[in-house]
Design a protein around this motif. Structure first.
Motif, PDB file in Angstrom:
ATOM      1  N   LEU A 247     -15.158 -24.168  20.077  1.00 34.52           N
ATOM      2  CA  LEU A 247     -13.850 -23.854  19.492  1.00 34.52           C
ATOM      3  C   LEU A 247     -12.952 -25.087  19.523  1.00 34.52           C
ATOM      4  O   LEU A 247     -12.287 -25.420  18.531  1.00 34.52           O
ATOM      5  N   LYS A 248     -12.955 -25.773  20.646  1.00 33.25           N
ATOM      6  CA  LYS A 248     -12.110 -26.970  20.774  1.00 33.25           C
ATOM      7  C   LYS A 248     -12.550 -28.059  19.795  1.00 33.25           C
ATOM      8  O   LYS A 248     -11.715 -28.699  19.150  1.00 33.25           O
ATOM      9  N   LEU A 249     -13.862 -28.236  19.682  1.00 34.42           N
ATOM     10  CA  LEU A 249     -14.369 -29.255  18.754  1.00 34.42           C
ATOM     11  C   LEU A 249     -13.939 -28.944  17.324  1.00 34.42           C
ATOM     12  O   LEU A 249     -13.425 -29.813  16.603  1.00 34.42           O
ATOM     13  N   LEU A 250     -14.150 -27.683  16.920  1.00 33.11           N
ATOM     14  CA  LEU A 250     -13.772 -27.295  15.560  1.00 33.11           C
ATOM     15  C   LEU A 250     -12.270 -27.455  15.338  1.00 33.11           C
ATOM     16  O   LEU A 250     -11.832 -27.981  14.317  1.00 33.11           O
ATOM     17  N   ARG A 251     -11.491 -27.022  16.315  1.00 33.51           N
ATOM     18  CA  ARG A 251     -10.040 -27.108  16.185  1.00 33.51           C
ATOM     19  C   ARG A 251      -9.601 -28.568  16.045  1.00 33.51           C
ATOM     20  O   ARG A 251      -8.790 -28.912  15.186  1.00 33.51           O
ATOM     21  N   ASP A 252     -10.163 -29.430  16.883  1.00 31.41           N
ATOM     22  CA  ASP A 252      -9.776 -30.849  16.842  1.00 31.41           C
ATOM     23  C   ASP A 252     -10.087 -31.459  15.472  1.00 31.41           C
ATOM     24  O   ASP A 252      -9.270 -32.187  14.911  1.00 31.41           O
ATOM     25  N   ILE A 253     -11.268 -31.170  14.953  1.00 34.25           N
ATOM     26  CA  ILE A 253     -11.636 -31.733  13.647  1.00 34.25           C
ATOM     27  C   ILE A 253     -10.714 -31.191  12.557  1.00 34.25           C
ATOM     28  O   ILE A 253     -10.215 -31.934  11.714  1.00 34.25           O
ATOM     29  N   LEU A 254     -10.489 -29.882  12.584  1.00 30.33           N
ATOM     30  CA  LEU A 254      -9.721 -29.251  11.505  1.00 30.33           C
ATOM     31  C   LEU A 254      -8.256 -29.672  11.530  1.00 30.33           C
ATOM     32  O   LEU A 254      -7.655 -29.921  10.487  1.00 30.33           O
ATOM     33  N   VAL A 255      -7.693 -29.749  12.730  1.00 31.41           N
ATOM     34  CA  VAL A 255      -6.288 -30.158  12.835  1.00 31.41           C
ATOM     35  C   VAL A 255      -6.133 -31.596  12.343  1.00 31.41           C
ATOM     36  O   VAL A 255      -5.186 -31.929  11.629  1.00 31.41           O
ATOM     37  N   LEU A 256      -7.090 -32.430  12.702  1.00 37.67           N
ATOM     38  CA  LEU A 256      -7.054 -33.826  12.253  1.00 37.67           C
ATOM     39  C   LEU A 256      -7.090 -33.915  10.725  1.00 37.67           C
ATOM     40  O   LEU A 256      -6.517 -34.821  10.127  1.00 37.67           O
ATOM     41  N   GLN A 257      -7.760 -32.950  10.104  1.00 40.34           N
ATOM     42  CA  GLN A 257      -7.855 -32.930   8.647  1.00 40.34           C
ATOM     43  C   GLN A 257      -6.646 -32.280   7.992  1.00 40.34           C
ATOM     44  O   GLN A 257      -6.593 -32.169   6.769  1.00 40.34           O
ATOM     45  N   GLY A 258      -5.704 -31.808   8.808  1.00 41.16           N
ATOM     46  CA  GLY A 258      -4.476 -31.255   8.257  1.00 41.16           C
ATOM     47  C   GLY A 258      -4.495 -29.756   8.016  1.00 41.16           C
ATOM     48  O   GLY A 258      -3.572 -29.209   7.407  1.00 41.16           O
ATOM     49  N   TYR A 259      -5.544 -29.079   8.493  1.00 35.55           N
ATOM     50  CA  TYR A 259      -5.595 -27.628   8.355  1.00 35.55           C
ATOM     51  C   TYR A 259      -4.783 -26.971   9.459  1.00 35.55           C
ATOM     52  O   TYR A 259      -4.660 -27.497  10.560  1.00 35.55           O
ATOM     53  N   ASP A 260      -4.238 -25.784   9.138  1.00 35.76           N
ATOM     54  CA  ASP A 260      -3.713 -24.923  10.186  1.00 35.76           C
ATOM     55  C   ASP A 260      -4.884 -24.127  10.726  1.00 35.76           C
ATOM     56  O   ASP A 260      -5.685 -23.606   9.944  1.00 35.76           O
ATOM     57  N   VAL A 261      -4.983 -24.025  12.030  1.00 38.00           N
ATOM     58  CA  VAL A 261      -6.118 -23.354  12.647  1.00 38.00           C
ATOM     59  C   VAL A 261      -5.653 -22.116  13.397  1.00 38.00           C
ATOM     60  O   VAL A 261      -4.708 -22.176  14.184  1.00 38.00           O
ATOM     61  N   VAL A 262      -6.311 -21.000  13.101  1.00 37.89           N
ATOM     62  CA  VAL A 262      -6.083 -19.756  13.819  1.00 37.89           C
ATOM     63  C   VAL A 262      -7.380 -19.441  14.549  1.00 37.89           C
ATOM     64  O   VAL A 262      -8.462 -19.569  13.969  1.00 37.89           O
ATOM     65  N   GLU A 263      -7.281 -19.059  15.809  1.00 36.86           N
ATOM     66  CA  GLU A 263      -8.477 -18.874  16.626  1.00 36.86           C
ATOM     67  C   GLU A 263      -8.677 -17.417  17.004  1.00 36.86           C
ATOM     68  O   GLU A 263      -7.734 -16.737  17.371  1.00 36.86           O
ATOM     69  N   ALA A 264      -9.930 -16.995  16.948  1.00 34.64           N
ATOM     70  CA  ALA A 264     -10.297 -15.683  17.475  1.00 34.64           C
ATOM     71  C   ALA A 264     -11.533 -15.882  18.345  1.00 34.64           C
ATOM     72  O   ALA A 264     -12.395 -16.703  18.038  1.00 34.64           O
TER      73      ALA A 264
END
Ligand code: MN
Length: 128
Positions: free
Chosen positions: A15-32
């Motif tokens: 989850l952390k890996l995905l969040r880090d990549i996505l946030v860096l790309q400018g996406y808003d991330v919602v986690e479940a």
């Protein structure tokens, strides 16, 4: 406005890996952290894309996908399967179940942004 990606993943490191990549790309991330939580969050505010771990406690990713597709608010949202399974049959099983794409773990830090852009560019999921 930033595009929003819902990540359904029970493993904290993934989850952390995905969040880090996505946030860096400018996406808003919602986690479940479970399929059930993912369904609730997706219904409350449909995201632009869902990344769905297939192996989840309780409801698995296949079952969660079926629920997402039966929710008229959420059914057009592309859903990408994420799984550690690397067998060819697993990929085929995911795609035939109706997932819009398939990502194998370990996630490719370099490849992920382009893969997601391609899926988003393909537009909403349409039943055929
Ligand atoms: Mn998992």
């Amino acid at each position: 406005m930033s595009r929003r990606i819902l990540v359904v993943e029970d493993n904290q490191l993934n989850l952390k890996l995905l969040r880090d990549i996505l946030v860096l790309q400018g996406y808003d991330v919602v986690e479940a952290h479970s399929g059930e939580e993912g369904l609730e969050l997706a219904h409350r505010r449909p995201p632009d894309l869902v990344l769905m771990d297939l192996q989840l406690p309780g409801m698995d990713g296949f079952e969660a996908l079926r629920h997402l597709r039966s929710d008229p608010l959420v059914s057009p949202v592309p859903v990408v399967a994420v799984t550690a399974f690397v067998m060819k049959e697993d990929r085929e099983r995911a795609l035939s179940a109706g997932f819009d794409g398939y990502l194998a773990k370990p996630i490719s830090v370099r490849g992920l942004p382009g893969q997601l852009e391609a899926i988003l560019a393909a537009g909403p999921h349409l039943e055929c």
